[in-house]
Write an enzyme that holds these catalytic residues in place. Structure first.
Site, PDB file in Angstrom:
ATOM      1  N   SER A 127      85.881 -94.074 -35.253  1.00  0.00           N
ATOM      2  CA  SER A 127      85.145 -95.323 -35.407  1.00  0.00           C
ATOM      3  C   SER A 127      84.646 -95.404 -36.836  1.00  0.00           C
ATOM      4  CB  SER A 127      83.969 -95.370 -34.425  1.00  0.00           C
ATOM      5  OG  SER A 127      83.236 -96.567 -34.576  1.00  0.00           O
ATOM      6  N   ASP A 282      91.593 -96.035 -50.768  1.00  0.00           N
ATOM      7  CA  ASP A 282      90.470 -95.640 -49.913  1.00  0.00           C
ATOM      8  C   ASP A 282      90.715 -94.217 -49.429  1.00  0.00           C
ATOM      9  OD1 ASP A 282      88.046 -95.987 -48.694  1.00  0.00           O
ATOM     10  OD2 ASP A 282      88.818 -97.049 -46.954  1.00  0.00           O
TER      11      ASP A 282
END
Length: 518
Positions: A127, A282
């Site tokens: 998550s 990223d």
């Protein structure tokens, strides 16, 4: 008013978790120590400072979470206790309910989830700030990962970006140094990348492009997208198996060569940047795993392709020349490149800029990565840029962020890694391919189809060009003859008028002589 209320929320969150006291504790002047004691009166925190920082960033939303992710890689700048907490932001952001995830998937594909998957794990395996991931199995038996966008993300990000734009406008309005840093352009770039990340179809396309680019390198694995199950807020991809790169002990026990892994990471980064101009931007440890499967043992596994950086050919050439000049310690060339590119005013003295760059960079050569801090080097370079009015280039902000991520990752894998020695041969080979004989052959092959199309037309085009030139030559000759004729006519007219005037004067002289009886 909505932006003002968001600003109040940010200030209240910082106050609630004691981050104001944490910031003041880094300032050593006496008045700041007094202010710190003053604001601490009647306040107490049970959680340590690292946990408070992490919880505050989680509460403030995805933009702040991403900032925390960047800080988690900077072990040379951030204390170890805070890094340990911030590392939990990489894939342990509190998930949203499974019922919401199920409803989003069914709405995206217009079918019940039992009709889409043979099995679906309601409990998310990861998550993050933008989305969460569930494992599933397709009816044909393929194991997949399902990425679902967090609901309501667009409104939250729009509010934060609007506030950032307002603050950037204030900085440019009231600070001359701030105008040089181009904060509004930087926020605009950040806005573009965040909105790109909110479109999961774009992320799937990024992954497909990166998979093609990296296919021949055999150093990194990129999941294959299941295109018939890709929508703007849900995408389904091949399930990848690997060990998070942060679990170094587990990787060593499995027999992974950690030093080679560090060198491979540098090779992957420079290949994506300078060969392809298309790089994963990223690359925090939560998005990188290492495969232990026999056929792909020791390879990187890349995940999360929402933020991808791109560079033009001009950017790549400029950066490569700068890197090579740095590696060769040719600081004069670095200064010349900055002036040629327009990054500094043209009247800047090359020798002064050369001396300033040498002062920053020279102490960091011939040292392993553990003794080098690119963060400190960048800060010193920014101080120099302020002195010489260097304009910050917003299109390179993502590259700077990724370079810091790479440094943080390399520091964890192999503190003895010589970043310069690892990267220099790659860049020199790349430059040879760009400007040497290889570059000529490459461009010739690239243009061959175009030449093949034009070659049959070449005789006709040449004939037309020669005919136009010949016609143009005849026209030019006629024009010149006409001008000469006009010039001759003017001379004849002048001569005739001169002779006529002379004859009139002679006749008049004779008449006057006779009349006077001379």
């Amino acid at each position: 008013m909505r932006y003002f209320s968001r600003l109040l929320v940010i200030v209240w969150t910082l106050y609630r978790f004691g981050l104001d006291e944490l910031a003041l504790s880094t300032l050593k002047r006496r008045r700041f120590r007094f202010l710190r004691r003053l604001i601490s009166v009647g306040r107490a925190w049970d959680a340590p400072r690292g946990a408070r920082l992490r919880m505050a960033l989680e509460r403030l939303g995805p933009i702040f979470v991403k900032f925390g992710q960047l800080l988690s890689t900077r072990r040379d700048l951030v204390p170890a206790d805070m890094v340990a907490e911030l590392s939990r932001l990489q894939d342990n952001v509190p998930p949203f309910p499974a019922e919401q995830s199920r409803a989003l998937i069914e709405r995206a594909f217009g079918r019940r989830i039992e009709e889409i998957f043979a099995s679906f794990e309601a409990e998310p395996v990861a998550s993050a700030s933008i989305a969460q991931v569930h494992f599933a199995v397709l009816p044909d038996g393929r194991e997949v990962a399902v990425k679902v966008l967090r609901p309501g993300m667009l409104d939250v990000i729009e509010d934060d970006l609007a506030l950032m734009r307002t603050l950037a406008g204030w900085v440019e309005r009231f600070s001359a140094d701030g105008r040089r840093l181009k904060p509004r352009e930087v926020v605009a770039e950040f806005n573009t990348y965040l909105h790109d990340e909110l479109d999961l179809v774009r992320e799937a396309a990024n992954a497909a492009q990166l998979r093609r680019n990296m296919q021949d390198l055999h150093l990194v694995l990129v999941p294959e997208m299941i295109w018939e199950l890709c929508a703007s807020d849900v995408i389904v991809m091949e399930r990848m198996r690997g060990v998070p790169i942060s679990q170094l002990d587990r990787l060593r026990e499995a027999g992974v060569d950690i030093k080679k892994l560090a060198r491979d990471g540098v090779t992957i980064f420079f290949t994506q940047v300078f060969r392809d101009g298309f790089f994963h931007a990223d690359m925090h440890p939560g998005n990188i795993q290492v495969s232990l499967e026999p056929q792909t043992f020791g390879r990187y596994v890349a995940l999360d392709f929402g933020i991808i950086g791109t560079l033009t050919e001009v950017d790549k050439d400029y950066l490569a020349q700068n890197f090579i000049a740095f590696f060769r310690r040719d600081y004069k060339r670095v200064a010349e490149l900055h002036i040629e590119s327009g990054w500094v005013p043209p009247q800047t003295r090359v020798d002064e800029l050369e001396g300033a760059v040498r002062t920053v960079c020279e102490p960091h050569f011939d040292k392993p990565l553990k003794d080098i801090s690119l963060g400190q080097v960048l800060m010193r370079l920014f101080q120099i840029s302020r002195r010489f009015n260097v304009e910050i280039q917003p299109q390179l902000v993502l590259l700077q962020k990724t370079l810091l991520n790479i440094e943080g990752l390399g520091r964890q894998l192999d503190p003895e890694l010589d970043l310069w020695a690892t990267a220099k041969p790659f860049l020199e080979r790349w430059m040879d391919e760009q400007i040497g004989w290889r570059a000529f052959v490459h461009h010739l092959k690239k243009e061959a189809p175009r030449f093949a199309q034009m070659l049959p037309e070449f005789p006709r085009l040449m004939h037309e060009a020669l005919r136009q030139r010949a016609d143009g030559g005849r026209d030019e000759l006629a024009r010149q003859l006409l001008q000469e004729q006009r010039r001759t006519n003017h001379l004849l007219q002048a001569l005739l008028w001169g002779v006529a005037g002379f004859m009139v004067a002679l006749v008049a002289t004779q008449l006057v002589t006779r009349w006077l009886g001379l």
